[in-house]
Design a protein around this motif. Structure first.
Motif, PDB file in Angstrom:
ATOM      1  N   VAL A 109      22.364 -30.956 -22.488  1.00  0.00           N
ATOM      2  CA  VAL A 109      22.887 -31.025 -21.121  1.00  0.00           C
ATOM      3  C   VAL A 109      23.114 -32.475 -20.701  1.00  0.00           C
ATOM      4  O   VAL A 109      24.155 -32.814 -20.132  1.00  0.00           O
ATOM      5  CB  VAL A 109      21.925 -30.327 -20.132  1.00  0.00           C
ATOM      6  CG1 VAL A 109      22.334 -30.595 -18.695  1.00  0.00           C
ATOM      7  CG2 VAL A 109      21.906 -28.824 -20.390  1.00  0.00           C
ATOM      8  N   ALA A 110      22.145 -33.350 -20.991  1.00  0.00           N
ATOM      9  CA  ALA A 110      22.266 -34.759 -20.600  1.00  0.00           C
ATOM     10  C   ALA A 110      23.448 -35.424 -21.283  1.00  0.00           C
ATOM     11  O   ALA A 110      24.199 -36.190 -20.667  1.00  0.00           O
ATOM     12  CB  ALA A 110      20.981 -35.508 -20.930  1.00  0.00           C
ATOM     13  N   ALA A 111      23.645 -35.137 -22.569  1.00  0.00           N
ATOM     14  CA  ALA A 111      24.783 -35.718 -23.296  1.00  0.00           C
ATOM     15  C   ALA A 111      26.104 -35.171 -22.765  1.00  0.00           C
ATOM     16  O   ALA A 111      27.094 -35.900 -22.672  1.00  0.00           O
ATOM     17  CB  ALA A 111      24.654 -35.436 -24.790  1.00  0.00           C
ATOM     18  N   GLY A 112      26.128 -33.889 -22.408  1.00  0.00           N
ATOM     19  CA  GLY A 112      27.328 -33.312 -21.812  1.00  0.00           C
ATOM     20  C   GLY A 112      27.650 -33.948 -20.471  1.00  0.00           C
ATOM     21  O   GLY A 112      28.813 -34.238 -20.161  1.00  0.00           O
ATOM     22  N   LEU A 113      26.607 -34.202 -19.672  1.00  0.00           N
ATOM     23  CA  LEU A 113      26.810 -34.862 -18.377  1.00  0.00           C
ATOM     24  C   LEU A 113      27.235 -36.321 -18.564  1.00  0.00           C
ATOM     25  O   LEU A 113      27.973 -36.867 -17.741  1.00  0.00           O
ATOM     26  CB  LEU A 113      25.523 -34.787 -17.549  1.00  0.00           C
ATOM     27  CG  LEU A 113      25.114 -33.380 -17.079  1.00  0.00           C
ATOM     28  CD1 LEU A 113      23.748 -33.411 -16.405  1.00  0.00           C
ATOM     29  CD2 LEU A 113      26.158 -32.815 -16.119  1.00  0.00           C
ATOM     30  N   GLY A 138      30.453 -38.787 -17.057  1.00  0.00           N
ATOM     31  CA  GLY A 138      30.217 -40.021 -16.312  1.00  0.00           C
ATOM     32  C   GLY A 138      28.914 -40.100 -15.556  1.00  0.00           C
ATOM     33  O   GLY A 138      28.670 -41.101 -14.868  1.00  0.00           O
ATOM     34  N   LEU A 139      28.054 -39.074 -15.648  1.00  0.00           N
ATOM     35  CA  LEU A 139      26.806 -39.115 -14.885  1.00  0.00           C
ATOM     36  C   LEU A 139      25.795 -40.078 -15.501  1.00  0.00           C
ATOM     37  O   LEU A 139      25.055 -40.760 -14.798  1.00  0.00           O
ATOM     38  CB  LEU A 139      26.198 -37.713 -14.783  1.00  0.00           C
ATOM     39  CG  LEU A 139      24.946 -37.593 -13.913  1.00  0.00           C
ATOM     40  CD1 LEU A 139      25.249 -37.987 -12.468  1.00  0.00           C
ATOM     41  CD2 LEU A 139      24.370 -36.186 -13.962  1.00  0.00           C
ATOM     42  N   PHE A 140      25.743 -40.129 -16.830  1.00  0.00           N
ATOM     43  CA  PHE A 140      24.835 -41.024 -17.544  1.00  0.00           C
ATOM     44  C   PHE A 140      25.615 -41.844 -18.558  1.00  0.00           C
ATOM     45  O   PHE A 140      26.738 -41.495 -18.920  1.00  0.00           O
ATOM     46  CB  PHE A 140      23.750 -40.236 -18.297  1.00  0.00           C
ATOM     47  CG  PHE A 140      22.905 -39.344 -17.447  1.00  0.00           C
ATOM     48  CD1 PHE A 140      22.136 -39.848 -16.420  1.00  0.00           C
ATOM     49  CD2 PHE A 140      22.874 -37.976 -17.686  1.00  0.00           C
ATOM     50  CE1 PHE A 140      21.354 -39.028 -15.639  1.00  0.00           C
ATOM     51  CE2 PHE A 140      22.093 -37.131 -16.914  1.00  0.00           C
ATOM     52  CZ  PHE A 140      21.340 -37.656 -15.890  1.00  0.00           C
TER      53      PHE A 140
END
Length: 201
Positions: free
Chosen positions: A39-43, A47-49
């Protein structure tokens, strides 16, 4: 929304939440570290992370968690691990299964353990209780962590908003992980080399 609470969790707690979740999973807790990484990599793709921060945080959490698990297993032994870990689902049968795999194949199991449920959670604890040499464990663990974080981050970052499909797909095929993982790692290496050539060109 993936697993109901996962995406809101990563939105609320950010990379600290990712680190804690991956860290706890590597120590043996039944939390969805792999899912949060996807999920974090998708976000990050949206542009979120920063994807580099996602990779670094997840790798640190994974290696730290496994090494602390190893230290606990090596220092306190099976009786304490089983007594204290019962609330987290660590049973004699599960721990014995992972110990048997480690005794049979050692370093290879540690490298690929992160891609297999149960092995991922009990890898460090079992290596410690089985008395595996720490230097062998820490090298294999770091290699496995880099492959695990790199592969899922790269795939999820490429899929972006559709990254949740990875977790659904993996839930269906993880029983065959020992056959599939080497293929995915080869795909990752080839893809990485192609991307580097494109950037140079």
């Amino acid at each position: 929304m993936l697993h109901g609470w996962v995406e809101p969790f990563i939105h609320q707690y950010g990379l600290w939440g990712l680190w804690l979740d991956v860290f706890l999973e590597a120590m043996g807790a039944p939390v969805p570290g792999e899912t949060l990484l996807v999920v974090a990599a998708g976000l990050a793709a949206n542009g979120l992370f920063d994807i580099r921060a996602v990779v670094l945080v997840a790798l640190i959490g994974a290696v730290m968690g496994d090494n602390l698990g190893y230290l606990i297993g090596r220092t306190f032994g099976r009786p304490v691990v089983l007594a204290k870990g019962a609330r987290f689902g660590i049973t004699h049968e599960r721990l014995a299964r992972v110990e048997h795999a480690l005794n049979a194949r050692g370093v290879i199991v540690v490298v690929f353990a992160r891609f297999v449920p149960l092995l991922r959670q009990l890898n460090g604890l079992a290596a410690g209780t089985a008395g595996m040499h720490w230097l062998r464990f820490v090298i294999a663990n770091a290699i496995g962590g880099a492959l695990w974080v790199g592969l899922w981050s790269w795939l999820a970052y490429g899929l972006g908003a559709h990254a949740e499909l990875l977790s659904r797909f993996w839930a269906w095929i993880h029983p065959f992980a020992w056959l599939i993982v080497p293929f995915w790692i080869a795909v990752y290496i080839v893809g990485y080399m192609i991307l580097r050539r494109q950037k140079r060109g």
